[in-house]
Write a protein that holds these residues in place. Structure first.
Motif, PDB file in Angstrom:
ATOM      1  N   LEU A 224       0.824  -1.208   0.000  1.00 42.09           N
ATOM      2  CA  LEU A 224       0.000   0.000   0.000  1.00 42.09           C
ATOM      3  C   LEU A 224       0.861   1.263   0.000  1.00 42.09           C
ATOM      4  O   LEU A 224       0.496   2.276  -0.604  1.00 42.09           O
ATOM      5  CB  LEU A 224      -0.936  -0.007   1.206  1.00 42.09           C
ATOM      6  CG  LEU A 224      -2.060  -1.059   1.148  1.00 42.09           C
ATOM      7  CD1 LEU A 224      -2.787  -1.148   2.486  1.00 42.09           C
ATOM      8  CD2 LEU A 224      -3.042  -0.754   0.023  1.00 42.09           C
ATOM      9  N   LYS A 225       2.012   1.189   0.651  1.00 42.23           N
ATOM     10  CA  LYS A 225       2.945   2.320   0.586  1.00 42.23           C
ATOM     11  C   LYS A 225       3.496   2.473  -0.827  1.00 42.23           C
ATOM     12  O   LYS A 225       3.660   3.599  -1.324  1.00 42.23           O
ATOM     13  CB  LYS A 225       4.086   2.117   1.575  1.00 42.23           C
ATOM     14  CG  LYS A 225       3.692   2.274   3.034  1.00 42.23           C
ATOM     15  CD  LYS A 225       4.874   2.005   3.959  1.00 42.23           C
ATOM     16  CE  LYS A 225       4.479   2.099   5.422  1.00 42.23           C
ATOM     17  NZ  LYS A 225       5.614   1.768   6.325  1.00 42.23           N
ATOM     18  N   ASP A 226       3.796   1.341  -1.479  1.00 47.72           N
ATOM     19  CA  ASP A 226       4.291   1.388  -2.859  1.00 47.72           C
ATOM     20  C   ASP A 226       3.266   2.001  -3.794  1.00 47.72           C
ATOM     21  O   ASP A 226       3.613   2.650  -4.791  1.00 47.72           O
ATOM     22  CB  ASP A 226       4.628  -0.027  -3.348  1.00 47.72           C
ATOM     23  CG  ASP A 226       5.815  -0.640  -2.624  1.00 47.72           C
ATOM     24  OD1 ASP A 226       6.583   0.117  -1.988  1.00 47.72           O
ATOM     25  OD2 ASP A 226       5.967  -1.880  -2.667  1.00 47.72           O
ATOM     26  N   GLU A 227       1.995   1.785  -3.475  1.00 47.17           N
ATOM     27  CA  GLU A 227       0.925   2.301  -4.323  1.00 47.17           C
ATOM     28  C   GLU A 227       0.719   3.805  -4.129  1.00 47.17           C
ATOM     29  O   GLU A 227       0.227   4.490  -5.047  1.00 47.17           O
ATOM     30  CB  GLU A 227      -0.382   1.564  -3.988  1.00 47.17           C
ATOM     31  CG  GLU A 227      -1.572   2.013  -4.830  1.00 47.17           C
ATOM     32  CD  GLU A 227      -2.905   1.605  -4.226  1.00 47.17           C
ATOM     33  OE1 GLU A 227      -3.857   1.392  -4.995  1.00 47.17           O
ATOM     34  OE2 GLU A 227      -3.004   1.539  -2.979  1.00 47.17           O
ATOM     35  N   LYS A 228       1.094   4.325  -2.989  1.00 49.09           N
ATOM     36  CA  LYS A 228       0.725   5.694  -2.621  1.00 49.09           C
ATOM     37  C   LYS A 228       1.106   6.753  -3.650  1.00 49.09           C
ATOM     38  O   LYS A 228       0.328   7.682  -3.903  1.00 49.09           O
ATOM     39  CB  LYS A 228       1.319   6.040  -1.249  1.00 49.09           C
ATOM     40  CG  LYS A 228       0.748   7.338  -0.690  1.00 49.09           C
ATOM     41  CD  LYS A 228       1.090   7.549   0.773  1.00 49.09           C
ATOM     42  CE  LYS A 228       0.393   8.792   1.297  1.00 49.09           C
ATOM     43  NZ  LYS A 228       0.676   9.036   2.724  1.00 49.09           N
ATOM     44  N   ARG A 372      -2.002   1.006  13.548  1.00 51.93           N
ATOM     45  CA  ARG A 372      -0.665   1.590  13.510  1.00 51.93           C
ATOM     46  C   ARG A 372      -0.102   1.600  12.096  1.00 51.93           C
ATOM     47  O   ARG A 372       0.443   2.605  11.622  1.00 51.93           O
ATOM     48  CB  ARG A 372       0.274   0.819  14.442  1.00 51.93           C
ATOM     49  CG  ARG A 372       1.572   1.545  14.746  1.00 51.93           C
ATOM     50  CD  ARG A 372       2.528   0.672  15.511  1.00 51.93           C
ATOM     51  NE  ARG A 372       3.324  -0.150  14.588  1.00 51.93           N
ATOM     52  CZ  ARG A 372       4.121  -1.143  14.975  1.00 51.93           C
ATOM     53  NH1 ARG A 372       4.185  -1.474  16.239  1.00 51.93           N
ATOM     54  NH2 ARG A 372       4.825  -1.820  14.095  1.00 51.93           N
ATOM     55  N   LEU A 373      -0.253   0.469  11.399  1.00 52.31           N
ATOM     56  CA  LEU A 373       0.244   0.388  10.021  1.00 52.31           C
ATOM     57  C   LEU A 373      -0.472   1.385   9.118  1.00 52.31           C
ATOM     58  O   LEU A 373       0.164   2.042   8.272  1.00 52.31           O
ATOM     59  CB  LEU A 373       0.060  -1.032   9.478  1.00 52.31           C
ATOM     60  CG  LEU A 373       0.930  -2.131  10.092  1.00 52.31           C
ATOM     61  CD1 LEU A 373       0.527  -3.495   9.525  1.00 52.31           C
ATOM     62  CD2 LEU A 373       2.414  -1.876   9.818  1.00 52.31           C
ATOM     63  N   TRP A 374      -1.787   1.516   9.302  1.00 50.56           N
ATOM     64  CA  TRP A 374      -2.557   2.434   8.464  1.00 50.56           C
ATOM     65  C   TRP A 374      -2.144   3.878   8.713  1.00 50.56           C
ATOM     66  O   TRP A 374      -2.029   4.667   7.775  1.00 50.56           O
ATOM     67  CB  TRP A 374      -4.050   2.237   8.728  1.00 50.56           C
ATOM     68  CG  TRP A 374      -4.949   3.040   7.839  1.00 50.56           C
ATOM     69  CD1 TRP A 374      -5.788   4.046   8.197  1.00 50.56           C
ATOM     70  CD2 TRP A 374      -5.104   2.895   6.409  1.00 50.56           C
ATOM     71  NE1 TRP A 374      -6.463   4.543   7.099  1.00 50.56           N
ATOM     72  CE2 TRP A 374      -6.066   3.846   5.998  1.00 50.56           C
ATOM     73  CE3 TRP A 374      -4.535   2.052   5.458  1.00 50.56           C
ATOM     74  CZ2 TRP A 374      -6.457   3.984   4.671  1.00 50.56           C
ATOM     75  CZ3 TRP A 374      -4.923   2.182   4.127  1.00 50.56           C
ATOM     76  CH2 TRP A 374      -5.869   3.142   3.745  1.00 50.56           C
ATOM     77  N   THR A 375      -1.889   4.219   9.970  1.00 48.86           N
ATOM     78  CA  THR A 375      -1.422   5.563  10.296  1.00 48.86           C
ATOM     79  C   THR A 375      -0.090   5.837   9.613  1.00 48.86           C
ATOM     80  O   THR A 375       0.144   6.933   9.080  1.00 48.86           O
ATOM     81  CB  THR A 375      -1.278   5.732  11.819  1.00 48.86           C
ATOM     82  OG1 THR A 375      -2.555   5.536  12.433  1.00 48.86           O
ATOM     83  CG2 THR A 375      -0.759   7.122  12.175  1.00 48.86           C
ATOM     84  N   GLU A 376       0.793   4.830   9.606  1.00 50.68           N
ATOM     85  CA  GLU A 376       2.086   4.986   8.938  1.00 50.68           C
ATOM     86  C   GLU A 376       1.909   5.200   7.435  1.00 50.68           C
ATOM     87  O   GLU A 376       2.590   6.028   6.823  1.00 50.68           O
ATOM     88  CB  GLU A 376       2.944   3.746   9.176  1.00 50.68           C
ATOM     89  CG  GLU A 376       3.442   3.593  10.606  1.00 50.68           C
ATOM     90  CD  GLU A 376       4.213   2.297  10.812  1.00 50.68           C
ATOM     91  OE1 GLU A 376       4.351   1.530   9.824  1.00 50.68           O
ATOM     92  OE2 GLU A 376       4.663   2.039  11.943  1.00 50.68           O
ATOM     93  N   ILE A 377       0.981   4.448   6.840  1.00 49.13           N
ATOM     94  CA  ILE A 377       0.736   4.585   5.398  1.00 49.13           C
ATOM     95  C   ILE A 377       0.205   5.972   5.076  1.00 49.13           C
ATOM     96  O   ILE A 377       0.662   6.650   4.145  1.00 49.13           O
ATOM     97  CB  ILE A 377      -0.256   3.508   4.910  1.00 49.13           C
ATOM     98  CG1 ILE A 377       0.357   2.117   5.026  1.00 49.13           C
ATOM     99  CG2 ILE A 377      -0.687   3.782   3.466  1.00 49.13           C
ATOM    100  CD1 ILE A 377      -0.651   0.985   4.879  1.00 49.13           C
ATOM    101  N   MET A 378      -0.767   6.426   5.856  1.00 46.78           N
ATOM    102  CA  MET A 378      -1.390   7.719   5.591  1.00 46.78           C
ATOM    103  C   MET A 378      -0.435   8.890   5.851  1.00 46.78           C
ATOM    104  O   MET A 378      -0.524   9.933   5.201  1.00 46.78           O
ATOM    105  CB  MET A 378      -2.649   7.882   6.439  1.00 46.78           C
ATOM    106  CG  MET A 378      -3.807   6.973   6.042  1.00 46.78           C
ATOM    107  SD  MET A 378      -4.470   7.305   4.378  1.00 46.78           S
ATOM    108  CE  MET A 378      -3.555   6.101   3.389  1.00 46.78           C
ATOM    109  N   SER A 379       0.481   8.721   6.796  1.00 44.39           N
ATOM    110  CA  SER A 379       1.398   9.810   7.123  1.00 44.39           C
ATOM    111  C   SER A 379       2.702   9.761   6.333  1.00 44.39           C
ATOM    112  O   SER A 379       3.484  10.713   6.356  1.00 44.39           O
ATOM    113  CB  SER A 379       1.715   9.800   8.621  1.00 44.39           C
ATOM    114  OG  SER A 379       2.333   8.576   8.991  1.00 44.39           O
ATOM    115  N   ALA A 380       2.930   8.650   5.634  1.00 45.83           N
ATOM    116  CA  ALA A 380       4.182   8.497   4.880  1.00 45.83           C
ATOM    117  C   ALA A 380       4.222   9.458   3.703  1.00 45.83           C
ATOM    118  O   ALA A 380       3.196   9.792   3.107  1.00 45.83           O
ATOM    119  CB  ALA A 380       4.320   7.065   4.388  1.00 45.83           C
TER     120      ALA A 380
END
Length: 426
Positions: A224-228, A372-380
């Motif tokens: 999901l981070k790669d997709e961002k 926690r993971l979702w917060t990291e994705i959204m804030s990355a």
């Protein structure tokens, strides 16, 4: 498209009847429907108001010549409906958990019903006050998320799929992997809720959408981070304007809403990707009542009356024709047009349903880890730009994803919903 079926079938009417049919659907409903007036008049003079908390765009509200369900209920019962909307199960949960606002009727999804039951957040229903429960199909009773059918009544069901603009793509995709295709950077929308977004990544990786394996969740988070960098926006109800207005080309969303969007924009199409998808159920529940008072008893009866009203066959059919989701109400299903009943988007084949999975409630530990993971994705930060990456890195990333998908991971079907063998355990 959204007019009630009995209005569609009127033919060879006299001028007087035509004039009558042009009146509000609330008036038509009042004179046509065979309500149990002894039941619905119980609280007529009790000055009761119920607070209803539902998903956005999820009830027939009088638009497009549809029935205004809440207005009809108020007129019939004398009970006022204070109606507000939420956009994710997680926001519903947080609102209830905070205790800042009191709701009398809520519409959580399957896994959230289970979570709320486990945390003693729901009130047991008195089914003597919900006689229309008899119309719910047997295969939707005693579901896995509420196995004793104590706390919920099914409202709708459906699938998640890929909505895409054929004119913008020029072909029909069949895989979730198009959401990672750099050719469509900034034309891709993604869910703004963690459970649905993670499910797509987990399906891409060949994992169960109910995995609690931290390694698998980490890999899904990385995907999901790669997709961002490719994502134009993370959306829920905002998807309507963006897809209908040709502002985006690709988005995951719910089948019922896809039908509504396709009616507005003929370039839009819908597909269940080959990796499979989520089969979901939304239900109607009553939050836990904190104090046993005369007011709370009246509100509970009013809330159960509201749930019963939603399952009046004609009301349920009119509601479903407007929101375009799939109904668990057998009597309502028979009132729908044959075209609606045979729509493969609303009522998919057994073959399609066999390749779906139903969410289950995850452990508290896993829910916290996901948050926690979702917060990291959204804030990355969006990170690298796919368009500026060296081609060999783009290829390496694509190859990595392909290899991971090919592994299929032996756990893939560990908790997969098997439609054929679970007819009576929805």
């Amino acid at each position: 498209m959204k007019k009630k079926s009995f209005l569609k079938k009127l033919s060879l009417l006299t001028a007087a009847v035509l004039l009558f049919s042009a009146m509000t659907l609330g008036t038509v409903a009042e004179e046509t429907y065979d309500y149990d007036m002894e039941y619905y008049s119980q609280l007529k003079d009790k000055d009761v108001t119920i607070n209803v908390y539902n998903w956005g765009e999820y009830i027939s509200n009088g638009d497009d010549d549809s029935l205004d369900v809440n207005a009809e209920f108020e007129k019939l019962t004398g009970i006022r409906v204070n109606y507000t909307q939420f956009d994710t199960n997680e926001s519903l949960y947080a609102k209830l958990k905070s205790g800042g606002t009191t709701y009398d009727v809520i519409f959580p999804s399957d896994y959230m019903v289970s979570r709320m039951i486990n945390e003693d957040m729901l009130e047991p229903l008195d089914f003597d006050n919900i006689p229309n429960f008899q119309y719910i199909s047997e295969k939707f009773k005693n579901p896995s998320y509420d196995p004793e059918n104590l706390y919920s009544v099914p409202y709708t069901w459906g699938t998640v799929g890929l909505i895409y603009n054929y004119d913008m793509l020029g072909f029909d995709p069949d895989s979730w992997d198009i959401m990672w295709d750099p050719n469509y950077a900034k034309q891709i929308l993604q869910f703004s809720n963690s459970r649905d977004a993670f499910a797509i990544a987990e399906l891409m990786l060949g994992y169960s959408i109910n995995t609690e394996d931290t390694m698998e969740l980490d890999q899904a988070a990385q995907l999901l981070k790669d997709e961002k960098p490719l994502v134009q926006a993370y959306v829920m109800d905002q998807i309507f304007d963006k897809m209908q207005g040709n502002e985006a080309a690709i988005a995951p969303y719910y089948a019922g809403d896809a039908i509504n969007m396709m009616a507005v924009n003929e370039s839009l199409r819908f597909v269940i990707p080959k990796e499979g998808t989520n089969l979901f159920f939304d239900a109607v529940c009553i939050p836990k009542i904190k104090e046993d008072t005369e007011e709370s008893r009246l509100k509970k009866l009013a809330s159960e009356m509201y749930i019963n009203f939603l399952n009046e066959p004609e009301i349920a059919a009119a509601n479903i024709e407007y929101i375009q989701y799939s109904t668990p109400n057998d009597a309502a299903l028979q009132l729908l047009d044959e075209e609606v009943r045979n729509n493969p988007i609303s009522y998919p084949s057994d073959e399609v349903l066999e390749n779906t999975q139903v969410y289950v409630n995850l452990s508290e530990e896993t829910n916290l880890y996901l948050d926690r993971l979702w917060t990291e994705i959204m804030s990355a930060e969006a990170g690298y730009n796919y368009w500026s990456m060296p081609l060999f890195l783009v290829g390496a990333l694509a190859l990595s994803v392909a290899i991971t998908v090919m592994k299929k991971n032996r756990r893939r079907r560990r908790e997969q919903f098997n439609y054929q063998n679970s007819q009576n355990n929805f």
